[in-house]
Scaffold this motif. Structure first.
Motif, PDB file in Angstrom:
ATOM      1  N   ASP A  50       0.823  -1.206   0.000  1.00 23.24           N
ATOM      2  CA  ASP A  50       0.000   0.000   0.000  1.00 23.24           C
ATOM      3  C   ASP A  50       0.861   1.263   0.000  1.00 23.24           C
ATOM      4  O   ASP A  50       0.560   2.229  -0.700  1.00 23.24           O
ATOM      5  CB  ASP A  50      -0.934   0.003   1.215  1.00 23.24           C
ATOM      6  N   ARG A  51       1.936   1.247   0.767  1.00 25.20           N
ATOM      7  CA  ARG A  51       2.820   2.424   0.813  1.00 25.20           C
ATOM      8  C   ARG A  51       3.506   2.628  -0.536  1.00 25.20           C
ATOM      9  O   ARG A  51       3.657   3.755  -1.003  1.00 25.20           O
ATOM     10  CB  ARG A  51       3.863   2.252   1.906  1.00 25.20           C
ATOM     11  N   MET A  52       3.906   1.534  -1.172  1.00 24.77           N
ATOM     12  CA  MET A  52       4.526   1.624  -2.497  1.00 24.77           C
ATOM     13  C   MET A  52       3.530   2.199  -3.500  1.00 24.77           C
ATOM     14  O   MET A  52       3.875   3.065  -4.296  1.00 24.77           O
ATOM     15  CB  MET A  52       4.991   0.246  -2.950  1.00 24.77           C
ATOM     16  N   ARG A  53       2.300   1.727  -3.449  1.00 23.26           N
ATOM     17  CA  ARG A  53       1.264   2.234  -4.354  1.00 23.26           C
ATOM     18  C   ARG A  53       1.024   3.718  -4.096  1.00 23.26           C
ATOM     19  O   ARG A  53       0.861   4.501  -5.030  1.00 23.26           O
ATOM     20  CB  ARG A  53      -0.025   1.446  -4.156  1.00 23.26           C
ATOM     21  N   GLU A  54       1.037   4.117  -2.827  1.00 20.39           N
ATOM     22  CA  GLU A  54       0.814   5.516  -2.466  1.00 20.39           C
ATOM     23  C   GLU A  54       1.961   6.403  -2.960  1.00 20.39           C
ATOM     24  O   GLU A  54       1.729   7.499  -3.475  1.00 20.39           O
ATOM     25  CB  GLU A  54       0.692   5.623  -0.943  1.00 20.39           C
ATOM     26  N   GLU A  59       0.987   4.636 -11.581  1.00 19.01           N
ATOM     27  CA  GLU A  59       1.840   3.791 -12.423  1.00 19.01           C
ATOM     28  C   GLU A  59       2.106   2.436 -11.775  1.00 19.01           C
ATOM     29  O   GLU A  59       2.464   1.476 -12.451  1.00 19.01           O
ATOM     30  CB  GLU A  59       3.185   4.471 -12.706  1.00 19.01           C
ATOM     31  N   PHE A  60       1.966   2.353 -10.474  1.00 17.47           N
ATOM     32  CA  PHE A  60       2.243   1.112  -9.754  1.00 17.47           C
ATOM     33  C   PHE A  60       1.336  -0.013 -10.221  1.00 17.47           C
ATOM     34  O   PHE A  60       1.766  -1.156 -10.332  1.00 17.47           O
ATOM     35  CB  PHE A  60       2.068   1.335  -8.248  1.00 17.47           C
ATOM     36  N   ASP A  61       0.088   0.299 -10.527  1.00 17.93           N
ATOM     37  CA  ASP A  61      -0.860  -0.730 -10.961  1.00 17.93           C
ATOM     38  C   ASP A  61      -0.584  -1.191 -12.389  1.00 17.93           C
ATOM     39  O   ASP A  61      -0.979  -2.285 -12.781  1.00 17.93           O
ATOM     40  CB  ASP A  61      -2.290  -0.208 -10.869  1.00 17.93           C
ATOM     41  N   ASP A  62       0.105  -0.367 -13.194  1.00 18.85           N
ATOM     42  CA  ASP A  62       0.356  -0.707 -14.587  1.00 18.85           C
ATOM     43  C   ASP A  62       1.574  -1.619 -14.771  1.00 18.85           C
ATOM     44  O   ASP A  62       1.791  -2.145 -15.854  1.00 18.85           O
ATOM     45  CB  ASP A  62       0.584   0.570 -15.409  1.00 18.85           C
TER      46      ASP A  62
END
Length: 127
Positions: A50-54, A59-62
Motif C-alpha cells: 500500500d505504501r509503495m502504491r501511495e 503507475e504502480f498498478d500498470d
C-alpha cells in the motif's frame, strides 16, 4: 505445492514432531502464536504494498510484476535467442573471417621469411 522448499509431507512431519515436543497442553498456544506471526507478516507485506502504491502513484498498478521476476531469466535461453537473432550477421562475419584467414595462409606460403611452418598460428603482418 511447496512453501519455502517445504512440501506437504515435510510440514506434516514437522507438525507431528512439534506436537510430541510441545505436548497437548502447550500446542494450542504455540499454534495461536504462529497464526499471529503469519498474520503480522501478511499485514506487513500488505502495508508495504500500500505504501509503495501511495508513493509511486497510479503507475504502480500498470507494472507487470511477473515480467520482472528474476526467476524467469534463463541465461541459456537468452544467449540462444541472441545468437539466433544474429545468425545471418554471424554467418557473414564468419565467412569474412574464413576468407581473410585463407588469404593470410596463401600469403604466408609465398613469404620467404616465414619462420614457422604452414598452419602455425603466426601473423607476419602483426609484428
Amino acid at each position: 505445492m511447496t512453501f519455502l522448499g517445504l512440501t506437504l509431507d515435510k510440514l506434516i512431519v514437522i507438525g507431528v514432531i512439534a506436537a510430541i515436543i510441545l505436548g497437548p497442553e502447550r500446542l494450542p498456544a504455540a499454534a495461536e502464536r504462529l497464526a499471529g506471526l503469519v498474520r503480522g507478516i501478511r499485514d506487513l507485506a500488505n502495508g508495504a504494498k500500500d505504501r509503495m502504491r501511495e508513493e509511486m502513484g497510479p503507475e504502480f498498478d500498470d507494472v507487470d510484476w511477473r515480467k520482472l521476476d528474476p526467476r524467469q531469466y534463463d541465461p541459456r535461453r537468452i544467449v540462444r535467442e541472441a545468437l539466433m537473432d544474429d545468425a545471418p550477421k554471424a554467418a557473414a562475419a564468419a565467412s569474412t573471417v574464413a576468407a581473410t584467414a585463407a588469404a593470410g595462409r596463401a600469403r604466408r606460403r609465398t613469404t620467404p621469411r616465414d619462420p614457422l611452418p604452414d598452419g602455425a598460428p603466426y601473423d607476419v603482418e602483426a609484428t
